[in-house]
Scaffold this motif. Structure first.
Motif, PDB file in Angstrom:
ATOM      1  N   VAL A   1      -3.175  23.889 -11.400  1.00 36.26           N
ATOM      2  CA  VAL A   1      -2.224  24.657 -12.210  1.00 36.26           C
ATOM      3  C   VAL A   1      -0.903  24.720 -11.453  1.00 36.26           C
ATOM      4  CG1 VAL A   1      -1.729  26.869 -13.307  1.00 36.26           C
ATOM      5  CG2 VAL A   1      -4.090  26.008 -13.234  1.00 36.26           C
ATOM      6  N   VAL A   2       0.152  24.279 -12.132  1.00 33.55           N
ATOM      7  CA  VAL A   2       1.501  24.306 -11.568  1.00 33.55           C
ATOM      8  C   VAL A   2       2.415  24.953 -12.606  1.00 33.55           C
ATOM      9  CG1 VAL A   2       3.428  22.915 -10.713  1.00 33.55           C
ATOM     10  CG2 VAL A   2       1.066  22.181 -10.267  1.00 33.55           C
ATOM     11  N   ASN A   3       3.017  26.062 -12.240  1.00 33.36           N
ATOM     12  CA  ASN A   3       3.922  26.773 -13.158  1.00 33.36           C
ATOM     13  C   ASN A   3       3.277  27.044 -14.517  1.00 33.36           C
ATOM     14  OD1 ASN A   3       6.013  26.793 -11.240  1.00 33.36           O
ATOM     15  ND2 ASN A   3       6.662  24.753 -11.870  1.00 33.36           N
ATOM     16  N   GLN A   4       2.033  27.513 -14.467  1.00 33.83           N
ATOM     17  CA  GLN A   4       1.268  27.871 -15.669  1.00 33.83           C
ATOM     18  C   GLN A   4       0.957  26.670 -16.570  1.00 33.83           C
ATOM     19  OE1 GLN A   4       0.241  30.853 -14.253  1.00 33.83           O
ATOM     20  NE2 GLN A   4      -0.118  31.276 -16.384  1.00 33.83           N
ATOM     21  N   GLN A   5       1.045  25.461 -16.015  1.00 36.38           N
ATOM     22  CA  GLN A   5       0.688  24.238 -16.728  1.00 36.38           C
ATOM     23  C   GLN A   5      -0.480  23.574 -16.003  1.00 36.38           C
ATOM     24  OE1 GLN A   5       2.000  22.656 -19.650  1.00 36.38           O
ATOM     25  NE2 GLN A   5       2.732  24.768 -19.838  1.00 36.38           N
ATOM     26  N   ILE A   6      -1.459  23.106 -16.770  1.00 36.52           N
ATOM     27  CA  ILE A   6      -2.597  22.396 -16.187  1.00 36.52           C
ATOM     28  C   ILE A   6      -2.217  20.922 -16.027  1.00 36.52           C
ATOM     29  CG2 ILE A   6      -5.020  21.737 -16.506  1.00 36.52           C
ATOM     30  CD1 ILE A   6      -5.262  24.300 -18.268  1.00 36.52           C
ATOM     31  N   CYS A   7      -2.485  20.400 -14.860  1.00 37.17           N
ATOM     32  CA  CYS A   7      -2.237  18.994 -14.541  1.00 37.17           C
ATOM     33  C   CYS A   7      -3.529  18.399 -13.985  1.00 37.17           C
ATOM     34  CB  CYS A   7      -1.153  18.864 -13.476  1.00 37.17           C
ATOM     35  SG  CYS A   7       0.388  19.687 -13.873  1.00 37.17           S
ATOM     36  N   ILE A   8      -3.646  17.087 -14.100  1.00 37.31           N
ATOM     37  CA  ILE A   8      -4.763  16.380 -13.475  1.00 37.31           C
ATOM     38  C   ILE A   8      -4.158  15.458 -12.425  1.00 37.31           C
ATOM     39  CG2 ILE A   8      -6.781  14.908 -13.816  1.00 37.31           C
ATOM     40  CD1 ILE A   8      -6.643  15.669 -16.812  1.00 37.31           C
ATOM     41  N   VAL A   9      -4.717  15.499 -11.237  1.00 34.79           N
ATOM     42  CA  VAL A   9      -4.174  14.695 -10.142  1.00 34.79           C
ATOM     43  C   VAL A   9      -5.301  13.970  -9.417  1.00 34.79           C
ATOM     44  CG1 VAL A   9      -4.212  16.643  -8.521  1.00 34.79           C
ATOM     45  CG2 VAL A   9      -2.678  14.742  -8.100  1.00 34.79           C
ATOM     46  N   ALA A  10      -5.015  12.716  -9.044  1.00 34.92           N
ATOM     47  CA  ALA A  10      -5.925  11.942  -8.203  1.00 34.92           C
ATOM     48  C   ALA A  10      -5.122  11.509  -6.980  1.00 34.92           C
ATOM     49  CB  ALA A  10      -6.452  10.724  -8.946  1.00 34.92           C
ATOM     50  N   GLU A  11      -5.662  11.807  -5.799  1.00 35.56           N
ATOM     51  CA  GLU A  11      -4.984  11.467  -4.554  1.00 35.56           C
ATOM     52  C   GLU A  11      -5.874  10.552  -3.729  1.00 35.56           C
ATOM     53  OE1 GLU A  11      -2.333  15.448  -3.864  1.00 35.56           O
ATOM     54  OE2 GLU A  11      -4.381  15.482  -3.080  1.00 35.56           O
ATOM     55  N   GLN A  12      -5.234   9.597  -3.051  1.00 36.00           N
ATOM     56  CA  GLN A  12      -5.975   8.606  -2.275  1.00 36.00           C
ATOM     57  C   GLN A  12      -5.268   8.296  -0.971  1.00 36.00           C
ATOM     58  OE1 GLN A  12      -8.936   6.202  -3.495  1.00 36.00           O
ATOM     59  NE2 GLN A  12      -9.074   8.387  -3.819  1.00 36.00           N
ATOM     60  N   PHE A  13      -6.068   7.991   0.038  1.00 36.17           N
ATOM     61  CA  PHE A  13      -5.586   7.401   1.279  1.00 36.17           C
ATOM     62  C   PHE A  13      -6.126   5.980   1.318  1.00 36.17           C
ATOM     63  CE2 PHE A  13      -5.462  11.893   2.421  1.00 36.17           C
ATOM     64  CZ  PHE A  13      -4.226  11.981   3.054  1.00 36.17           C
ATOM     65  N   VAL A  14      -5.286   5.028   1.665  1.00 37.40           N
ATOM     66  CA  VAL A  14      -5.703   3.632   1.782  1.00 37.40           C
ATOM     67  C   VAL A  14      -5.257   3.143   3.147  1.00 37.40           C
ATOM     68  CG1 VAL A  14      -5.533   1.315   0.811  1.00 37.40           C
ATOM     69  CG2 VAL A  14      -5.417   3.309  -0.701  1.00 37.40           C
ATOM     70  N   TYR A  15      -6.227   2.850   4.013  1.00 36.04           N
ATOM     71  CA  TYR A  15      -5.913   2.433   5.377  1.00 36.04           C
ATOM     72  C   TYR A  15      -6.099   0.942   5.613  1.00 36.04           C
ATOM     73  CZ  TYR A  15      -5.740   7.377   6.445  1.00 36.04           C
ATOM     74  OH  TYR A  15      -5.401   8.704   6.462  1.00 36.04           O
ATOM     75  N   SER A  16      -6.993   0.328   4.883  1.00 34.37           N
ATOM     76  CA  SER A  16      -7.267  -1.091   5.094  1.00 34.37           C
ATOM     77  C   SER A  16      -6.343  -1.940   4.243  1.00 34.37           C
ATOM     78  CB  SER A  16      -8.709  -1.407   4.700  1.00 34.37           C
ATOM     79  OG  SER A  16      -9.598  -0.661   5.486  1.00 34.37           O
ATOM     80  N   PRO A  17      -5.967  -3.102   4.758  1.00 37.58           N
ATOM     81  CA  PRO A  17      -5.176  -4.016   3.920  1.00 37.58           C
ATOM     82  C   PRO A  17      -6.006  -4.442   2.709  1.00 37.58           C
ATOM     83  CG  PRO A  17      -5.275  -4.786   6.208  1.00 37.58           C
ATOM     84  CD  PRO A  17      -6.216  -3.628   6.090  1.00 37.58           C
ATOM     85  N   LEU A  18      -5.364  -4.477   1.560  1.00 37.49           N
ATOM     86  CA  LEU A  18      -6.054  -4.862   0.327  1.00 37.49           C
ATOM     87  C   LEU A  18      -5.369  -6.076  -0.293  1.00 37.49           C
ATOM     88  CD1 LEU A  18      -6.456  -1.376  -1.420  1.00 37.49           C
ATOM     89  CD2 LEU A  18      -8.195  -2.618  -0.132  1.00 37.49           C
ATOM     90  N   SER A  19      -6.156  -6.867  -0.988  1.00 40.70           N
ATOM     91  CA  SER A  19      -5.579  -7.962  -1.768  1.00 40.70           C
ATOM     92  C   SER A  19      -4.878  -7.364  -2.980  1.00 40.70           C
ATOM     93  CB  SER A  19      -6.682  -8.920  -2.225  1.00 40.70           C
ATOM     94  OG  SER A  19      -7.514  -8.265  -3.168  1.00 40.70           O
ATOM     95  N   LYS A  20      -4.004  -8.121  -3.573  1.00 37.03           N
ATOM     96  CA  LYS A  20      -3.285  -7.667  -4.771  1.00 37.03           C
ATOM     97  C   LYS A  20      -4.270  -7.256  -5.862  1.00 37.03           C
ATOM     98  CE  LYS A  20       0.620  -8.351  -4.769  1.00 37.03           C
ATOM     99  NZ  LYS A  20       1.585  -7.542  -4.050  1.00 37.03           N
ATOM    100  N   SER A  21      -5.313  -8.065  -6.069  1.00 36.58           N
ATOM    101  CA  SER A  21      -6.284  -7.736  -7.121  1.00 36.58           C
ATOM    102  C   SER A  21      -7.034  -6.447  -6.809  1.00 36.58           C
ATOM    103  CB  SER A  21      -7.249  -8.897  -7.361  1.00 36.58           C
ATOM    104  OG  SER A  21      -8.023  -9.140  -6.213  1.00 36.58           O
ATOM    105  N   SER A  22      -7.309  -6.190  -5.532  1.00 34.22           N
ATOM    106  CA  SER A  22      -7.988  -4.935  -5.165  1.00 34.22           C
ATOM    107  C   SER A  22      -7.097  -3.722  -5.434  1.00 34.22           C
ATOM    108  CB  SER A  22      -8.401  -4.964  -3.696  1.00 34.22           C
ATOM    109  OG  SER A  22      -9.388  -5.940  -3.487  1.00 34.22           O
ATOM    110  N   TRP A  23      -5.795  -3.860  -5.132  1.00 35.77           N
ATOM    111  CA  TRP A  23      -4.856  -2.773  -5.462  1.00 35.77           C
ATOM    112  C   TRP A  23      -4.887  -2.499  -6.958  1.00 35.77           C
ATOM    113  CZ3 TRP A  23      -2.680   0.566  -2.359  1.00 35.77           C
ATOM    114  CH2 TRP A  23      -2.386   0.227  -1.040  1.00 35.77           C
TER     115      TRP A  23
END
Length: 127
Positions: free
Chosen positions: A81-103
């Motif tokens: 909840v931000v300023n009385q509004q419901i939001c959906i959030v997805a957060e990620q950490f990516v440490y390994s190098p990825l191929s373009k297709s994996s991204w």
């Protein structure tokens, strides 16, 4: 410019989505399936990004249990909840190098997850 941000812009291009605006450094809004999203890559942390589905509904106390249940059910996506509004959030950490297709697979999976969460939320709270 952040590598995650660059990969995300390439992802949008690959699925024929034109970014709506660049909101600030490493942040862009876009529309997919009639929903508005915000992508943010942290310029101070090159391993972190988030995708937000903002302002899906007005918050009131009757929705608190649904927010809790759905946030517990979905491991990556959380309802906040931000300023009385419901939001959906997805957060990620990516440490390994990825191929373009994996991204692209990861970005697509997260956007689809946010869609799944909003669908379940709407089933529980019809507007």
């Amino acid at each position: 410019m952040n590598i995650i941000y660059n990969n995300f812009l390439q992802y949008l291009s690959s699925i024929d989505i034109e970014p709506m605006n660049t909101l600030k450094d490493n942040s862009v809004s876009f529309k997919r399936n009639s929903l508005n999203y915000i992508f943010e890559a942290d310029r101070n942390d090159p391993a972190f990004f988030r995708i937000v589905l903002p302002n899906i509904d007005d918050y009131n106390a009757s929705k608190a249990e649904t927010i809790r249940k759905l946030s517990a059910k979905f491991k990556v996506a959380k309802l906040i909840v931000v300023n009385q509004q419901i939001c959906i959030v997805a957060e990620q950490f990516v440490y390994s190098p990825l191929s373009k297709s994996s991204w692209f697979i990861m970005f697509d999976r997260i956007v689809n997850l946010l869609n799944q969460v909003i669908d379940e939320y709407r089933e529980l709270h019809q507007r």
